[in-house]
Design an enzyme around this catalytic site. Structure first.
Site, short mmCIF file in Angstrom:
data_model
loop_
_atom_site.label_atom_id
_atom_site.label_comp_id
_atom_site.label_asym_id
_atom_site.label_seq_id
_atom_site.Cartn_x
_atom_site.Cartn_y
_atom_site.Cartn_z
N SER A 86 0.80 -1.29 0.06
CA SER A 86 0.03 0.08 0.17
C SER A 86 0.87 1.27 0.07
O SER A 86 0.43 2.39 -0.08
CB SER A 86 -0.98 0.05 1.09
OG SER A 86 -0.18 0.27 2.49
N THR A 203 -2.15 4.21 3.72
CA THR A 203 -1.24 5.03 3.84
C THR A 203 -0.22 5.14 5.18
O THR A 203 -0.77 4.70 6.01
CB THR A 203 -2.01 6.43 3.89
OG1 THR A 203 -2.94 6.64 2.78
CG2 THR A 203 -1.23 7.59 3.74
N THR A 221 1.96 7.10 -0.04
CA THR A 221 1.17 5.99 -0.47
C THR A 221 1.15 5.75 -1.85
O THR A 221 1.63 6.49 -2.67
CB THR A 221 -0.22 6.29 -0.16
OG1 THR A 221 -1.15 5.47 -0.04
CG2 THR A 221 -0.64 7.56 -1.09
N ARG A 231 -5.80 8.64 -10.88
CA ARG A 231 -6.63 9.03 -9.65
C ARG A 231 -5.67 9.46 -8.69
O ARG A 231 -4.59 8.89 -8.30
CB ARG A 231 -7.29 7.94 -9.23
CG ARG A 231 -8.30 8.07 -7.63
CD ARG A 231 -7.44 7.62 -6.55
NE ARG A 231 -7.94 7.72 -5.36
CZ ARG A 231 -7.74 7.49 -4.17
NH1 ARG A 231 -6.39 6.99 -3.92
NH2 ARG A 231 -8.23 7.37 -3.03
N THR A 254 -5.96 8.53 7.13
CA THR A 254 -5.83 7.34 6.36
C THR A 254 -7.26 6.90 5.95
O THR A 254 -8.19 7.33 6.60
CB THR A 254 -5.09 6.19 7.36
OG1 THR A 254 -4.95 4.92 6.62
CG2 THR A 254 -5.94 5.90 8.67
N GLY A 255 -7.48 6.04 5.05
CA GLY A 255 -8.49 5.41 4.34
C GLY A 255 -8.91 5.94 3.23
O GLY A 255 -8.27 6.41 2.46
#
Length: 343
Positions: A86, A203, A221, A231, A254-255
């Protein structure tokens, strides 16, 4: 307001004082630090892979080094980790098979730099720092970011590893994308144990407070696995994925980055701390704003915030359970804490 009797006046006054006491009690809870500050320096970061990242940062902080140097060194650890899909060079590609990396960095003076959609360069955090220090700009993207990196001594590196390519080709069989909450906790499992349509992203965000009382932050990330080509999420966006104010504190996220961007999440957390919120309470309020705007969607996604204030107090909060963060200071270098959450 007119009172017909002394009794009515006393009753109303008593009620007002009771409400004031309740308000003060709520305010006291909001302001009470959930994690009392250890002696600085201190560094915090998202997820379990934040532990080795923090330890690299600590080597600098413990010797009186600058927070900016510490967060860069720390962020480079997961960027180079071939088991971390990731962040960095082992990150999962977009749907067209391109590994694109995003990062930003910010120092105690408000200087910042960022790169997005960077290909063929394995340490975007260091490129972001050079953008900050060597250009009049904040943000470089795509081919321009790669050109800048090459002009400054970085070498082209093939980022698509065999494991990442295998996961991508497995995903192509159905080519469906639906983020799985907290799948980042499973990043260290063998690729063949994770179904291709359930691979997600995450991240590392880091914030450090050095011995001189200065703050800095970094965020890096590879973004959503199998995203649309081009993106960009919140991670390289100053104010969304990261924000530092040396008078107040710093925050990172994060997320699912789209929801963080829509709420300028990290900036919001810092501004709430400016108003007197503790780090945890500020993170919780930012999470609640996302939930309030899209309550149905919020039940299906993860967003978490992590914050550190000028006193060295820290805290986090997430939509879903399962978010963890790492803390490193003089008393403990490998502390992992489970964040509180709304669900």
């Amino acid at each position: 307001m007119l009172f017909r009797s002394r009794r009515q006046f006393l009753k109303a006054s008593s009620l007002g004082l009771s409400l004031l006491a309740v308000d003060r009690s709520a305010l006291a809870r909001r302001l009470a630090p959930s994690n009392p500050a250890p002696a600085s320096p201190i560094v915090i970061s998202t997820w379990d892979f934040g532990i080795p990242a923090n330890q690299a940062a600590w080597k600098i902080l413990s010797q009186g080094g600058r927070a900016l140097d510490a967060v860069e060194a720390g962020a480079r650890v997961p960027e180079a980790d071939l088991n971390n899909h990731s962040v960095g060079r082992a990150g999962y590609p977009d749907r067209d098979g391109h590994v694109t990396l995003d990062a930003c960095i910010m120092d105690e003076k408000g200087n910042c730099g960022a790169v997005a959609a960077l290909e063929n360069i394995d340490h975007p955090i260091s490129v972001a720092r050079l953008v900050m220090e060597k250009t009049p700009h904040v943000f470089l993207a795509g081919e321009g970011a790669m050109q800048f990196a090459l002009e400054n001594g970085f070498k082209k590196t093939k980022l698509l590893t065999p494991d990442s390519e295998k996961a991508w080709r497995e995903w192509l069989k159905e080519a469906k994308y639906k983020p799985t909450i907290n799948v980042e906790n499973k990043l260290y499992q063998p690729v063949d144990k994770l179904p291709g349509n359930k691979l997600n992203h995450d991240t590392i965000g880091m914030i450090a407070l050095d011995a001189k009382g200065n703050l800095a932050g970094a965020c890096t990330t590879s973004g959503m696995a199998f995203k649309l080509h081009g993106r960009v999420g919140d991670s390289p966006i100053i104010g969304a994925g990261l924000y530092i104010d040396n008078e107040v504190g710093g925050a990172t996220s994060t997320g699912v980055g789209e929801e963080v961007i829509r709420n300028v999440g990290s900036f919001l957390v810092v501004e709430l701390m400016r108003q007197g919120y503790t780090p945890e309470a500020a993170c919780k309020a930012a999470v609640q704003r996302i939930i309030d705007k899209k309550p149905a969607k919020a039940k299906e996604i993860q967003v978490g915030f992590l914050a550190l204030n000028k006193k060295g107090e820290y805290g986090a909060y997430a939509i879903q359970g399962g978010f963890s963060y790492a803390v490193c200071h003089a008393q403990k270098q490998d502390l992992l804490i489970k964040s509180k959450s709304s669900y």
